[in-house]
Design a protein around this motif. Sequence first.
Motif, mmCIF file in Angstrom:
data_model
loop_
_atom_site.group_PDB
_atom_site.id
_atom_site.type_symbol
_atom_site.label_atom_id
_atom_site.label_comp_id
_atom_site.label_asym_id
_atom_site.label_seq_id
_atom_site.Cartn_x
_atom_site.Cartn_y
_atom_site.Cartn_z
ATOM 1 N N LEU A 194 0.827 -1.211 0.000
ATOM 2 C CA LEU A 194 0.000 0.000 0.000
ATOM 3 C C LEU A 194 0.859 1.258 0.000
ATOM 4 O O LEU A 194 0.507 2.272 -0.599
ATOM 5 C CB LEU A 194 -0.924 0.003 1.220
ATOM 6 C CG LEU A 194 -2.005 -1.082 1.250
ATOM 7 C CD1 LEU A 194 -2.719 -1.093 2.598
ATOM 8 C CD2 LEU A 194 -3.013 -0.885 0.134
ATOM 9 N N LEU A 195 2.006 1.180 0.682
ATOM 10 C CA LEU A 195 2.906 2.330 0.747
ATOM 11 C C LEU A 195 3.751 2.470 -0.511
ATOM 12 O O LEU A 195 4.256 3.555 -0.806
ATOM 13 C CB LEU A 195 3.831 2.202 1.955
ATOM 14 C CG LEU A 195 3.172 2.257 3.334
ATOM 15 C CD1 LEU A 195 4.179 1.902 4.407
ATOM 16 C CD2 LEU A 195 2.587 3.635 3.596
ATOM 17 N N ARG A 199 8.687 -0.346 3.868
ATOM 18 C CA ARG A 199 8.710 0.376 5.143
ATOM 19 C C ARG A 199 8.857 -0.571 6.327
ATOM 20 O O ARG A 199 9.458 -0.244 7.330
ATOM 21 C CB ARG A 199 7.402 1.185 5.264
ATOM 22 C CG ARG A 199 7.099 1.759 6.630
ATOM 23 C CD ARG A 199 8.056 2.869 7.014
ATOM 24 N NE ARG A 199 7.647 3.472 8.278
ATOM 25 C CZ ARG A 199 7.903 2.983 9.475
ATOM 26 N NH1 ARG A 199 8.569 1.845 9.573
ATOM 27 N NH2 ARG A 199 7.509 3.595 10.572
ATOM 28 N N LEU A 200 8.293 -1.784 6.214
ATOM 29 C CA LEU A 200 8.273 -2.722 7.334
ATOM 30 C C LEU A 200 9.077 -3.974 7.004
ATOM 31 O O LEU A 200 9.147 -4.403 5.850
ATOM 32 C CB LEU A 200 6.823 -3.119 7.659
ATOM 33 C CG LEU A 200 5.865 -1.960 7.942
ATOM 34 C CD1 LEU A 200 4.460 -2.498 8.119
ATOM 35 C CD2 LEU A 200 6.289 -1.194 9.172
ATOM 36 N N LEU A 201 9.661 -4.552 8.014
ATOM 37 C CA LEU A 201 10.418 -5.788 7.846
ATOM 38 C C LEU A 201 9.481 -6.928 7.457
ATOM 39 O O LEU A 201 8.459 -7.142 8.086
ATOM 40 C CB LEU A 201 11.136 -6.135 9.157
ATOM 41 C CG LEU A 201 11.929 -7.436 9.185
ATOM 42 C CD1 LEU A 201 13.092 -7.370 8.207
ATOM 43 C CD2 LEU A 201 12.445 -7.698 10.603
ATOM 44 N N ASP A 214 2.881 2.533 13.177
ATOM 45 C CA ASP A 214 1.978 3.472 12.522
ATOM 46 C C ASP A 214 2.690 4.130 11.341
ATOM 47 O O ASP A 214 3.827 4.591 11.472
ATOM 48 C CB ASP A 214 1.525 4.567 13.489
ATOM 49 C CG ASP A 214 0.661 4.036 14.609
ATOM 50 O OD1 ASP A 214 0.361 2.833 14.606
ATOM 51 O OD2 ASP A 214 0.273 4.831 15.483
ATOM 52 N N THR A 215 2.014 4.163 10.192
ATOM 53 C CA THR A 215 2.587 4.768 9.001
ATOM 54 C C THR A 215 1.510 5.574 8.300
ATOM 55 O O THR A 215 0.383 5.099 8.130
ATOM 56 C CB THR A 215 3.107 3.692 8.026
ATOM 57 O OG1 THR A 215 3.885 2.743 8.746
ATOM 58 C CG2 THR A 215 3.948 4.313 6.937
ATOM 59 N N VAL A 335 -4.472 -4.234 -4.741
ATOM 60 C CA VAL A 335 -4.336 -3.651 -3.398
ATOM 61 C C VAL A 335 -4.901 -2.241 -3.327
ATOM 62 O O VAL A 335 -5.447 -1.829 -2.293
ATOM 63 C CB VAL A 335 -2.863 -3.661 -2.909
ATOM 64 C CG1 VAL A 335 -2.380 -5.068 -2.665
ATOM 65 C CG2 VAL A 335 -1.954 -2.915 -3.862
ATOM 66 N N THR A 336 -4.792 -1.455 -4.423
ATOM 67 C CA THR A 336 -5.293 -0.077 -4.373
ATOM 68 C C THR A 336 -6.821 -0.017 -4.337
ATOM 69 O O THR A 336 -7.387 1.013 -3.987
ATOM 70 C CB THR A 336 -4.777 0.735 -5.572
ATOM 71 O OG1 THR A 336 -5.129 0.067 -6.785
ATOM 72 C CG2 THR A 336 -3.266 0.899 -5.493
#
Length: 431
Positions: A194-195, A199-201, A214-215, A335-336
């Motif tokens: 989504l980002l 961003r995340l492991l 939180d992002t 996903v969008t």
Amino acid sequence: MPKPVLVIVGRPNVGKSTLFNRIVRSPAAIVEDVPGVTRDRNYMDAEWEDRAFVAVDTGGFYTRTPDNIFEQIKEQALFAMEEADLIVHLLDGKEGINPYDTELVELLRASGKKVLWAVNKIDGPTRESRLYEFYSIGVDDLIGVSAATGYNFDELMDRAVSELPPWAEETVDYPKVAVVGRPNVGKSTLVNSLLGKKRLLVSPEAGTTRDSIDTVCSYYRKKYLLIDTAGIRRKHRFGYSLERFSLLRAMRSIERCDVAVVLLDASEGVVADDQKIAGMVHRYRKGAIFLLNKFDLVEDPEANLLRLRKYLERKFWFFSHAPVLTTSGLTRKRVTKLFPIIDEVLKERRKRISTAEMNRFIRTITPPSYKGKTVKFSYMTQVASNPPAFAVFTNRPEGVKDPFIRHLEARLREQYSFRGVPITIYIRPKS
């Protein structure tokens, strides 16, 4: 920030559940009231002197006892170290010191966490002499308490809330969306998709997300706060899995959000933990979207989607109105499409219907009969939104039973949708 967590630990039969029930002010606190799910309830929202927190009873986590009882106690303590803002170590004032108590004290002291040591089954001032034995474990400050009678309970709770960090409702302007699901269903992969960046492991090993992260995410210039729920952590250096405690983390994320995206593994189907997490979303009255992830691994997608939808309607009957979307976080397929559905659920959650319209609606409903007499509806009004709640005023509130309330909710949804949003209906006396 999520509510602070108070965890009660101790060896078996010291009175942890009795103390937990007194803290949450419910004699039936170990029974979960989530629709469609029966399980031990070992965490619950609580409040003392206007200070809100989550209380956790570690004793309820075990379905069977390990051969070595101290391994069970140690695993509970490890969870407390991982999750608690404050630990209450409960000791047994009747049985006295036990070797397990001493080892547990050392383990807790080494954790660096805030700990209150309380000696239970001290039923009054004449029994306080029992405390002296417990000073031998190297603790200077002990609180004698009786979870059963309430002796010194106020003092214990005053001390506890003074040690808990402050908590206040979040005031984020943009929608809060929690991505929740059991470990290794692809929560972090979905958030990264989504980002549009890593961003995340992400790892195939369950539990690589160590905390709720939180992002802020933008979609067509509209911002959303994505809360990636922590799964289970990797096994602790002591070697004990903390898998049983992942639901608490899901709960802490769900209570903060406006909409919960419940992630399911389409390649594995629905399991018990999926139902429990969906039940939490319903209990907290949050909007829900069911996302069938890893759909790229499913053979014969059309036939399986039809089968899975029917299965979801049966297993998640309390959320049969929620949207269902198939996706693949790994390939970013569809996903969008999630964002327009989030916007729709948010809109439904904030929807307000006029009292005049509600009164026209209630006149189309055939009231039930009660003890040979007809129940009459005076009027109906929406008393809240975000989430929506309604009040129906009648001459015989005792005659309006749960089956009729479910029928009324179904008719409301036929007329006004409220897609993906729990509805609360109150039955009130006419006066």
